[in-house]
Write a protein that holds these residues in place. Structure first.
Motif, PDB file in Angstrom:
ATOM      1  N   LEU A  38       0.829  -1.085   0.398  1.00 27.32           N
ATOM      2  CA  LEU A  38       0.398   0.105   0.094  1.00 27.32           C
ATOM      3  C   LEU A  38       1.193   1.705  -0.292  1.00 27.32           C
ATOM      4  O   LEU A  38       2.223   1.707   0.251  1.00 27.32           O
ATOM      5  CB  LEU A  38      -1.221  -0.267   1.532  1.00 27.32           C
ATOM      6  CG  LEU A  38      -1.947   0.622   1.342  1.00 27.32           C
ATOM      7  CD1 LEU A  38      -2.875   0.883   0.267  1.00 27.32           C
ATOM      8  CD2 LEU A  38      -2.224   0.885   2.898  1.00 27.32           C
ATOM      9  N   VAL A  89      -3.242   5.834  -1.621  1.00 29.48           N
ATOM     10  CA  VAL A  89      -4.522   6.013  -0.712  1.00 29.48           C
ATOM     11  C   VAL A  89      -3.253   7.560  -0.784  1.00 29.48           C
ATOM     12  O   VAL A  89      -2.360   7.597  -0.754  1.00 29.48           O
ATOM     13  CB  VAL A  89      -4.715   5.556   0.108  1.00 29.48           C
ATOM     14  CG1 VAL A  89      -3.736   5.207   0.885  1.00 29.48           C
ATOM     15  CG2 VAL A  89      -5.849   5.742   0.812  1.00 29.48           C
ATOM     16  N   LEU A 145      -7.046   6.312  -4.106  1.00 25.55           N
ATOM     17  CA  LEU A 145      -8.071   6.228  -3.542  1.00 25.55           C
ATOM     18  C   LEU A 145      -8.197   6.683  -2.601  1.00 25.55           C
ATOM     19  O   LEU A 145      -6.923   7.254  -2.289  1.00 25.55           O
ATOM     20  CB  LEU A 145      -8.337   4.339  -2.406  1.00 25.55           C
ATOM     21  CG  LEU A 145      -8.782   3.191  -2.430  1.00 25.55           C
ATOM     22  CD1 LEU A 145      -8.283   2.408  -2.125  1.00 25.55           C
ATOM     23  CD2 LEU A 145      -9.342   2.947  -3.545  1.00 25.55           C
ATOM     24  N   ALA A 202      -7.513   5.605   8.895  1.00 22.53           N
ATOM     25  CA  ALA A 202      -7.682   5.295   7.022  1.00 22.53           C
ATOM     26  C   ALA A 202      -6.051   4.154   6.644  1.00 22.53           C
ATOM     27  O   ALA A 202      -7.036   3.448   6.356  1.00 22.53           O
ATOM     28  CB  ALA A 202      -7.312   6.202   6.093  1.00 22.53           C
ATOM     29  N   LEU A 223      -7.370   0.446   5.990  1.00 22.54           N
ATOM     30  CA  LEU A 223      -7.296   0.125   4.103  1.00 22.54           C
ATOM     31  C   LEU A 223      -5.989  -0.927   4.309  1.00 22.54           C
ATOM     32  O   LEU A 223      -6.215  -2.297   3.287  1.00 22.54           O
ATOM     33  CB  LEU A 223      -6.838   0.771   3.604  1.00 22.54           C
ATOM     34  CG  LEU A 223      -6.663   1.100   1.996  1.00 22.54           C
ATOM     35  CD1 LEU A 223      -7.625  -0.101   1.322  1.00 22.54           C
ATOM     36  CD2 LEU A 223      -6.480   2.312   1.063  1.00 22.54           C
ATOM     37  N   SER A 282     -11.794  -1.135  -6.207  1.00 25.28           N
ATOM     38  CA  SER A 282     -12.052  -0.294  -4.770  1.00 25.28           C
ATOM     39  C   SER A 282     -13.080   0.175  -4.635  1.00 25.28           C
ATOM     40  O   SER A 282     -14.085   0.502  -3.746  1.00 25.28           O
ATOM     41  CB  SER A 282     -11.212   1.552  -5.942  1.00 25.28           C
ATOM     42  OG  SER A 282     -11.690   2.298  -6.864  1.00 25.28           O
ATOM     43  N   LEU A 324     -14.799  -1.634  -1.322  1.00 31.93           N
ATOM     44  CA  LEU A 324     -14.084  -1.411  -0.324  1.00 31.93           C
ATOM     45  C   LEU A 324     -15.333  -1.745   0.214  1.00 31.93           C
ATOM     46  O   LEU A 324     -15.552  -1.450   1.492  1.00 31.93           O
ATOM     47  CB  LEU A 324     -13.447  -0.425  -0.808  1.00 31.93           C
ATOM     48  CG  LEU A 324     -11.525  -0.627  -1.693  1.00 31.93           C
ATOM     49  CD1 LEU A 324     -11.407   0.121  -1.470  1.00 31.93           C
ATOM     50  CD2 LEU A 324     -11.058  -1.773   0.116  1.00 31.93           C
ATOM     51  N   LEU A 372     -13.522  -1.781   7.390  1.00 31.29           N
ATOM     52  CA  LEU A 372     -13.685   0.010   6.923  1.00 31.29           C
ATOM     53  C   LEU A 372     -15.082   0.235   7.659  1.00 31.29           C
ATOM     54  O   LEU A 372     -15.182   1.123   7.246  1.00 31.29           O
ATOM     55  CB  LEU A 372     -13.902  -0.141   5.574  1.00 31.29           C
ATOM     56  CG  LEU A 372     -12.161  -0.411   4.749  1.00 31.29           C
ATOM     57  CD1 LEU A 372     -12.466  -0.464   3.447  1.00 31.29           C
ATOM     58  CD2 LEU A 372     -11.056   0.547   5.247  1.00 31.29           C
ATOM     59  N   PHE A 394     -13.716   5.784  -0.069  1.00 33.42           N
ATOM     60  CA  PHE A 394     -12.406   6.081  -0.637  1.00 33.42           C
ATOM     61  C   PHE A 394     -12.448   5.950  -1.543  1.00 33.42           C
ATOM     62  O   PHE A 394     -11.027   6.344  -2.877  1.00 33.42           O
ATOM     63  CB  PHE A 394     -11.652   4.665  -0.265  1.00 33.42           C
ATOM     64  CG  PHE A 394     -11.237   4.250   1.243  1.00 33.42           C
ATOM     65  CD1 PHE A 394      -9.578   4.958   1.026  1.00 33.42           C
ATOM     66  CD2 PHE A 394     -11.538   3.684   1.933  1.00 33.42           C
ATOM     67  CE1 PHE A 394      -9.001   4.781   2.334  1.00 33.42           C
ATOM     68  CE2 PHE A 394     -11.364   3.414   2.693  1.00 33.42           C
ATOM     69  CZ  PHE A 394      -9.661   3.939   3.293  1.00 33.42           C
TER      70      PHE A 394
END
Ligand code: FAD
Length: 496
Positions: free
Chosen positions: A7, A34, A85, A94, A98, A189, A192, A198, A205
């Motif tokens: 990520l 992200v 995202l 976040a 994630l 995405s 999600l 989440l 996102f």
């Protein structure tokens, strides 16, 4: 060792070119990126503790620029078969959520020198560790790398010239990295929303917050500004190309850089450098290429000289930390700072009655930008003529500037206020400066049209107009334009 799922948390590094964080993360089997619009960045903060005034951390100009930069990054990632995202959430909520949701093995992000940014990094790291996710941070925003300084950063010189000479003679600038090819994303995405981890995040996102979502006004662009400053890596690369190659202005930068009007008196790269849309190392490559293909002279060197100033302040903050934000700065001289809110208000609104100060402040308020010459003068006026706590001025700049950076801003303010990296008197006589750098008064008339009928030699000192002259030129002091709030020379002499 390459990981399965990575990520990337983008921060002030909104670019694909020369992005070491992305370059390393791109070695993973799958990669997701992200960006978080941290609500605290857009709120009102009490500056200097509970007994001082509240100010908005990020105003509309920079928020607009940042939003455009994030949108451009997302477009570029999509063109590279990847995606971004976008969350309107605190990163420490976040990012770990994630990471858990996509079963990431590691999170990669940029590290920054100032305390709020590094505290946030530590918090994100702690929460990732709790979930057994590795965290890797990278220093990516300066010309010289922190690890390539000739001495440990704790020992760098506090004066610019020795610092610059040392890095120029003993450090090399690393080659910029190419845009990496990106692995596929782990999960689309749009799925999600269905992921349990989440659920606590209300923002989702998938949407770029509007300025209204961020609690800000969407201001119209003032076409009197030097440039529209479109955010994003694409616009950054276009600006570099236009300034250096198409308009061919680098060859005269050293002579024009104290200008006030127009797009090309200086590079105007600062907003893109500060949001990370442009790498300073890439700027250097272009300067080197210009030197070999067109001309190498004082001016071409001087752009790199100015980037060394930018580096200097980054490393100074790394070295001195929060001392830079204290009233006494890193030197703590005996200065009787005033907490005069009325004076601050007149200065901020461009209503001091000193045209050169007012024109610059109105440019800042309308566009988010001000020339370096303008910044030096308005900062000196607040700190050295009015003796208002310099941090209030710096905080006002923090809200308004499209190119705000904590180190460049507070470092330059401290310098001019006499509490930073130079013990010499940094006083600027704003009237003398106005006559020197705006001899035809074109700049003050551009931003103060109410003075446009005045002859150039009077426009910088309207308080010298007799009542008859005021009637003749249609400028009635105290009605059409303010009476000066201080006598420029006397106010400085009084405080010495
Ligand atoms: C009171 C005050 C506050 C300032 N606040 C900021 C700020 O928040 N963010 C910011 O980027 N600059 C700040 N500066 C520095 C400078 O005014 C701007 O970087 C410059 O005006 C931006 O225009 P430009 O990109 O056309 O600069 P150019 O003249 O083209 O210079 C090229 C680049 O060199 C760097 N640079 C130039 N001068 C300085 C300097 N004195 N300190 C650090 N870097 C420099 C910038 O990255 C700039 O983009 C401040 C200066 C003062 C006096």
């Amino acid at each position: 060792m390459a990981v399965d799922t990575a990520l990337v948390w983008f921060r002030r590094d909104l670019r694909l070119h020369d992005n070491p964080t992305l370059d390393v993360a791109a070695g993973a089997g799958e990669l997701l990126s992200v960006y978080c619009f941290d609500p605290r960045e857009y709120g009102t903060v009490r500056f200097g503790g509970s007994d001082s005034f509240p100010f908005q951390k990020t105003g509309s100009h920079r928020a607009r620029f940042r939003r455009e930069s994030v949108a451009d990054l997302r477009d570029s990632l999509r063109e590279h078969d990847s995606d971004l995202l976008v969350a309107h959430e605190k990163p420490e909520d976040a990012i770990p959520a994630l990471a858990e949701a996509v079963d990431a093995d590691a999170v990669y992000f940029q590290t920054l020198p100032t305390s709020e940014e590094s505290a946030l990094e530590r918090l994100v790291k702690t929460r990732l560790r709790e979930r057994d996710v590795a965290a890797h941070s990278f220093w990516t925003h300066t010309l010289y790398h922190l690890d390539d300084l000739p001495t440990p950063y704790t020992q760098i010189d506090d004066t610019f010239t020795p610092f610059r000479k040392q890095v120029e003679s003993s450090s090399a600038v690393r080659e910029p990295l190419a845009v990496p090819s990106l692995p596929p994303s782990p999960s689309p995405s749009d799925s999600l929303d269905d992921i349990d981890a989440l659920d606590d995040l209300d923002g989702g996102f998938d949407a770029l917050p509007t300025l209204a979502d961020l609690g800000l006004d969407d201001r119209s662009v003032d076409d009197r500004g030097v440039l529209p400053f479109a955010g994003g890596e694409s616009a950054a690369l276009d600006r570099l190309e236009t300034y250096v190659w198409e308009h061919d202005r680098l060859r005269e930068y050293k002579q024009t850089r104290n200008g006030l009007l127009g797009a090309d008196y200086s590079s105007k790269l600062s907003p893109w450098l500060n949001e990370g849309c442009l790498s300073p190392r890439y700027v250097k490559v272009e300067v080197d290429r210009y030197e070999s293909e067109r001309v190498a002279n004082d001016s071409t060197y001087w752009l790199l000289f100015e980037l060394a100033w930018r580096d200097f302040f980054q490393f100074q903050f790394q070295k001195h930390g929060d001392r830079f934000f204290s009233r006494g700065g890193i030197r703590n001289p005996d200065i009787d700072w005033q907490e005069d809110r009325d004076a601050l208000g007149r200065w901020a609104a461009g209503e001091t009655g000193i045209p050169f100060v007012d024109a610059n402040m109105r440019e800042l308020n309308r566009t988010g930008f001000m020339s370096n010459r303008g910044r030096q003068n308005v900062a000196s006026f607040l700190a050295n003529n009015l003796r208002v706590d310099w941090r209030w001025g710096a905080a006002y700049f923090e809200t308004q500037l499209v190119d705000y950076d904590p180190c460049s801003n507070y470092g330059n303010w401290a310098y001019i206020a006499g509490v930073g990296n130079d013990s010499r008197d940094r006083y600027f006589n704003v009237v003398k400066q106005a006559k020197k750098y705006d001899s035809q008064a074109e700049y003050v008339k551009h931003w103060l049209p109410e003075l446009s009928a005045l002859p150039a030699d009077r426009a910088h000192e309207p308080w010298t107009l007799s009542p008859e002259e005021q009637a003749k030129y249609g400028v009635h002091l105290g009605v059409d334009y303010p009476q000066p709030m201080v006598d420029v020379e006397a106010s400085y002499e009084k405080l010495r």
